[in-house]
Design an enzyme around this catalytic site. Structure first.
Site, mmCIF file in Angstrom:
data_model
loop_
_atom_site.group_PDB
_atom_site.id
_atom_site.type_symbol
_atom_site.label_atom_id
_atom_site.label_comp_id
_atom_site.label_asym_id
_atom_site.label_seq_id
_atom_site.Cartn_x
_atom_site.Cartn_y
_atom_site.Cartn_z
ATOM 1 N N PRO A 167 46.463 -14.155 -16.001
ATOM 2 C CA PRO A 167 45.926 -13.312 -15.238
ATOM 3 C C PRO A 167 44.703 -12.705 -15.489
ATOM 4 C CG PRO A 167 48.207 -12.942 -15.897
ATOM 5 C CD PRO A 167 47.692 -13.674 -16.839
ATOM 6 N N MET A 168 43.750 -12.451 -14.277
ATOM 7 C CA MET A 168 42.416 -11.932 -14.609
ATOM 8 C C MET A 168 42.574 -10.706 -15.135
ATOM 9 S SD MET A 168 39.513 -13.288 -14.038
ATOM 10 C CE MET A 168 37.915 -12.783 -14.241
ATOM 11 N N CYS A 169 43.628 -9.799 -14.962
ATOM 12 C CA CYS A 169 43.792 -8.351 -15.452
ATOM 13 C C CYS A 169 43.745 -8.545 -17.063
ATOM 14 C CB CYS A 169 44.767 -7.478 -14.804
ATOM 15 S SG CYS A 169 46.331 -7.716 -15.626
ATOM 16 N N THR A 170 44.321 -9.525 -17.370
ATOM 17 C CA THR A 170 44.418 -9.695 -19.035
ATOM 18 C C THR A 170 43.021 -9.888 -19.347
ATOM 19 O OG1 THR A 170 46.858 -10.641 -18.853
ATOM 20 C CG2 THR A 170 45.246 -11.448 -20.653
ATOM 21 N N ASN A 173 41.004 -6.492 -19.002
ATOM 22 C CA ASN A 173 41.492 -5.239 -19.746
ATOM 23 C C ASN A 173 42.094 -5.641 -21.319
ATOM 24 O OD1 ASN A 173 40.623 -3.758 -17.540
ATOM 25 N ND2 ASN A 173 42.554 -4.173 -16.537
#
Lengths: 305, 458
Positions: A167-170, A173
Site C-alpha cells: 500500500p502507498m501509505c506504507t 509513512n
C-alpha cells in the site's frame, strides 16, 4: 529446410534460436531487435563479446552467422510493432524470444489478421518462448487451429493484484524494508523517468537517497548495493545460459515437428490433438508439463476465425 | 553491473566462486551435444575442462568448426580444455580430482557399466546423456550422498519461533498493554504481536493451544471480541487471520535430520569425497548436529521475518529481536565449529567466517540426495518405453517402435534436441558444483514429440 522464418528478439533466446535454425539449415532467416548489447547480456548471448557492447544486437548476431557459416541472415534494427502486414506476410513461421507482453500481443493479432484476410491462404505459425530464472514456457499458435496468445492472456499474473503489492501509505509513512525505501525514492523523490539508469552519476544519486531514507527509518542496509537497487527499479529477471538454451530448443523443435508433419490434427474438427502449451521448471529437479490449451470461444482476437 | 549479474541473482557470488573453481571431465566425441554442454558451462563461468575424446567421427553438423576459437570470449578467463584420447583399459585414471563428470553419447557399454558400478567413495558424480531424434535422456549417478545446501524453495513458511520464545521476545510482547491502546494504536501493531497475545489469552483461559482448525476462530474471539471490535478491517488483523497457522506451527525438518545422520555415518566410515567444498560442508553439517543436540533440537531462529503491516518503529524493534537472537545462535554455532574443527580456520583458501554464516542462514533448506544402485542396463531396470528405446539405440541392442509417429520422430535429425539436452545437462552440472537447487534424482527423459518430460528413479 525450405521455409521463411522470422525471429523476434536477438537476446538470450534469440541467439539460441538463430543458432538452432542455422544448424537446421533453414533456408531464409530474418531477425529483428531494437536493443543494443550490454555487458550483462554476455552470460548467455553467446554470439556477442565484449567488443560488441553498444552495437545493435540483430546486426552483430547476423554478422556472426554470415562470417562463420556464409549464410545470409536478414536483420532489422527497430521496433517490431512499426512493421505492417505486408512485411509479416512473407513468413511461414515466427519464433519469438521477447521479454514483454505488448509486442507479443501485437504479433499474435497480426498473424490472426493475416489468416483472416487471406482466408487461410497464409497461415503463419507463431512459436513463443519465455523464461525467468530456471523457469520457462513454450506456446505454439496456429491461427484458427490452436488457442491464440490472447486466449491465454488471463493466465498471466496481474501485477497490480499480486500479493507483493505494498500500500502507498506504507511506502510513504511506514517503510519497513529496502523495497519500500526504493519504491519511495523512485516514485516520490526522484522520478526515475527523468534519470538515465545506465549513467553511474544518476544511479549514485538514487543510491544515496535510498541509503539516507533507510537510515532515517533504521532499516538494515547490509543488502543495499547499487546492483540490488537496480534489480528492484528495473525489475531485473535473472537468467542463465542453461534454461535459456532449453526454452529456445523447445521452440525450435516445435517448428521441426510442424515442418515434418509430426503434429496431430483431428481431421473431423480441424483442431489440434497435440499439446500446444509447455511449462518448464528446473529449480527442483526438472519438471516439464505440456497440455492442450483450448481456444477461448469469446477471445477478442481469434473468436471469429 | 557486472557480466554475471543475471545469474548471480540465482546463486550469489559464493555460488559463482565454486563455478569458477570447478574442474569438469567430459567423455565425448566431437559431437553437437558435447559442444552444447561445453558452450553452456563456459558461459556460466566454468573454464577448466578435461576432454576424454572417444575417437568416433560424428556426422552431426557442428556449430563450432574450431572449438577452442569458438569458446574464446565466452567467459572472462582463458578456457583451458585438456584434450586426450580415452584409454578404456586405464583403470588407474584419476577421476577424483574432477568436480563432476559428464559422459556424452557413450557407446562402450562395458566401460560405462564398469565405471558406474565402481564403489570408491572418491568418484565424482557422473551425468550420462544421450540423444536421438526428438528424444534424449540424462542420468545422474552419485557414489556418495550429495548435500544440497541452498535448495531455494519457491515459498518459505516463516517461523515466528513461538514454540520456544526467548526472554527478549517475551518481554517485547509484554511491553504492549493491549487494554490501554487506542484503536489506531492497535492497528499499528505487527500481526505477530496479535497472534502472540491471542495465544497467551487462550492459555490464561486454561485452554490448550487451539488446533489449526480452530485457530482463526480463536483469534476472532480474542481480538474482535475482547480487544478491538472495530478492527475487523485493519490490515494487521487481516494479516493475522491469514497467517494465524504460524502461531502454533511446529516446524519439522526431516530433510535436515536425514542429512545430518547421513553425514555422520560418512564421517565415521571416512567413505566420502575429499575436496575443499566437501570437507568444509561435512564439518559444518556435523557441527549443526551438535548444535541441535545442545539446543533441544530447536533450529536456529530465522532472522528474516516477513514484512508485516505496522508502524516502522515497532516493526523495526521486532525484527531486531529476531536478528539479535540469530546472531547469538550463530555465535554458539561458530564456537562449536571452532572447538571441533579448528583446522577449518587454518585453510587460507577458504573464507570460513562467510561460509559458516551462509551455511547457518540456509540451514532450513539443507537436503540430502542419496546414491543410487545402477540398474540402467538390466532388462527390467528401465520400463519407460522411450527411455528403453534410447538405451537400446545407444548400445545398438535392437529396437521396436510403439507407433509410426514415434519411429519417424526417432529417425529424424534435430539439432534443437542436442541443444535442449545440452542446456539441461549443463544446468544439472551447475547444481552439483554449487550445491544449490535440487538436482534431478536421477533420470530425466525428454520427449520432444509430445513435449513431455519425465523424471524417473532408476
Amino acid at each position: 529446410m525450405e521455409c521463411n522464418v522470422l525471429i523476434l528478439g536477438a537476446g538470450g533466446l534469440g541467439c539460441e534460436i538463430l543458432k538452432n535454425l542455422v544448424m537446421l539449415n533453414v533456408s531464409h532467416i530474418h531477425i529483428i531487435d531494437m536493443d543494443t548489447i550490454e555487458l550483462t547480456n554476455l552470460n548467455r548471448q553467446f554470439l556477442f563479446n565484449d567488443n560488441d557492447i553498444g552495437k545493435p544486437k540483430s546486426l552483430v548476431a547476423s554478422e556472426y552467422i554470415e562470417r562463420e557459416f556464409n549464410v545470409p541472415v536478414q536483420h532489422f534494427v527497430g521496433d517490431l510493432t512499426h512493421l505492417d502486414e505486408e512485411f509479416y506476410k512473407q513468413f511461414d513461421f515466427i519464433i519469438s524470444g521477447l521479454d514483454s507482453i505488448q509486442p507479443r500481443r501485437f504479433i499474435n493479432e497480426m498473424i490472426i489478421r493475416i489468416a483472416k484476410a487471406t482466408s487461410f491462404q497464409k497461415c503463419i505459425t507463431l512459436i513463443d518462448g519465455g523464461m525467468e530464472g530456471l523457469k520457462g514456457h513454450i506456446k505454439t499458435i496456429i491461427p484458427g487451429i490452436t488457442a491464440c496468445w490472447e486466449c491465454s492472456l488471463s493466465t498471466l499474473p496481474n501485477k497490480d493484484a499480486s500479493q507483493d503489492m505494498v500500500p502507498m501509505c506504507t511506502i510513504v509513512n511506514n517503510p519497513r524494508n529496502l523495497q519500500h525505501v526504493i519504491e519511495y525514492v523512485i516514485n516520490v523523490m526522484v522520478p526515475v523517468d527523468k534519470l538515465n539508469l545506465d549513467d553511474s552519476r544518476d544511479t549514485k544519486l538514487l543510491f544515496d537517497e535510498c541509503m539516507k531514507r533507510a537510515q532515517n527509518f533504521s532499516i538494515d542496509t547490509t543488502e543495499l548495493t547499487v546492483s540490488y537497487m537496480l534489480g528492484i527499479i528495473k525489475r531485473i529477471i535473472p537468467s542463465v545460459s542453461t534454461m535459456n538454451a532449453m526454452v529456445a530448443a523447445g521452440c525450435c523443435n516445435e517448428l521441426v515437428k510442424i515442418y515434418h508433419d509430426l503434429i496431430v490434427i483431428d481431421e473431423k474438427t480441424g483442431s489440434l490433438k497435440s499439446n500446444n502449451f509447455t511449462v518448464i521448471n528446473g529449480s527442483s529437479g526438472c519438471y516439464s508439463y505440456s497440455f492442450q490449451f483450448e481456444r477461448l470461444p469469446d477471445c477478442t482476437v481469434c473468436s471469429d476465425l | 553491473m557486472e557480466r554475471y549479474d543475471r545469474q548471480l541473482r540465482l546463486w550469489g557470488s559464493h555460488g559463482q566462486k565454486w563455478i569458477n573453481k570447478a574442474n569438469i571431465c567430459i567423455v565425448a566425441s566431437q559431437c553437437a551435444l558435447f559442444q552444447e554442454i561445453l558452450k553452456n558451462l563456459t558461459l556460466t563461468g566454468v573454464s577448466k575442462f578435461t576432454w576424454l575424446h572417444t575417437g568416433e567421427i560424428d556426422h552431426d553438423p557442428l556449430f563450432y568448426k574450431d572449438l577452442a576459437k569458438g569458446l574464446t570470449n565466452l567467459n572472462t578467463t582463458v578456457v583451458d580444455i585438456r584434450a586426450q584420447n580415452i584409454d578404456y583399459s586405464d583403470s588407474a585414471f584419476d577421476w577424483k580430482e574432477y568436480t563432476t563428470m559428464v559422459v556424452v553419447n557413450a557407446n562402450n557399454k562395458q566401460w560405462l557399466e564398469n565405471i558406474l558400478k565402481r564403489t570408491d567413495a572418491e568418484m565424482p558424480p557422473i551425468i550420462c546423456t544421450y540423444t536421438k531424434g526428438l528424444f534424449g535422456y540424462s542420468y545422474t549417478k552419485l557414489f556418495v550422498p550429495h548435500f544440497v545446501l541452498e535448495s531455494h524453495p519457491e515459498h518459505k513458511i516463516p517461523d515466528l519461533g513461538f514454540q520456544a520464545p526467548w526472554p527478549e521476545l517475551s518481554s517485547f510482547m509484554s511491553s504492549f498493554d493491549i487494554s490501554l491502546l487506542s484503536s489506531l494504536q492497535l492497528s499499528q501493531l505487527p500481526y505477530a504481536v496479535l497472534l502472540y497475545k491471542m495465544l497467551q489469552y487462550v492459555k490464561d483461559q486454561g485452554v490448550e493451544a487451539p488446533s489449526n482448525r480452530d485457530i482463526k476462530a480463536a483469534l476472532n474471539d480474542y481480538y474482535l471480541g475482547e480487544v478491538n471490535s472495530d478492527g475487523f478491517n485493519d490490515l494487521n488483523y487481516l494479516q493475522a487471520q491469514q497467517h494465524s497457522h504460524l502461531s502454533t506451527r511446529k516446524q519439522t525438518f526431516d530433510d535436515l535430520e536425514d542429512a545430518i545422520s547421513c553425514n555422520n555415518k560418512l564421517l565415521q566410515s571416512n567413505s566420502r569425497r575429499h575436496s575443499l567444498m566437501d570437507d568444509t560442508f561435512s564439518c559444518l553439517l556435523c557441527s549443526l548436529g551438535i548444535y541441535l543436540d545442545e539446543n533441544d533440537r530447536n533450529l536456529p531462529i530465522d532472522p528474516n521475518i516477513p514484512d508485516m503491516e505496522s508502524d516502522s518503529t515497532i516493526y523495526h524493534k521486532l525484527k531486531l529481536i529476531y536478528q539479535n537472537k540469530w546472531q547469538e545462535d550463530l555465535r554458539k554455532f561458530e564456537n562449536i565449529v571452532a572447538a571441533n574443527f579448528p583446522a577449518l580456520y587454518r585453510d587460507t583458501n577458504l573464507d570460513i567466517k562467510g561460509a559458516i554464516r551462509l551455511f547457518f542462514l540456509h540451514s532450513r533448506e539443507i537436503k540430502c540426495i542419496n546414491p543410487n544402485e545402477i540398474r540402467l542396463f538390466e532388462n527390467d531396470g528401465v520400463s519407460h518405453p522411450i527411455f528403453r528405446q534410447l538405451i537400446n539405440s545407444q548400445f545398438e541392442m535392437g529396437r521396436s517402435f510403439e507407433s509410426e509417429l514415434i519411429e519417424r520422430a526417432f529417425k529424424l535429425t534435430s539439432y534443437p534436441t542436442e541443444s535442449y539436452m545440452g542446456g539441461l545437462v549443463a544446468q544439472e552440472t551447475i547444481k552439483l558444483i554449487t550445491h544449490q537447487f535440487e538436482p534431478i534424482d536421477n533420470a530425466f527423459i525428454y520427449d520432444g514429440l509430445t513435449n513431455n518430460a519425465v523424471t524417473l528413479k532408476v
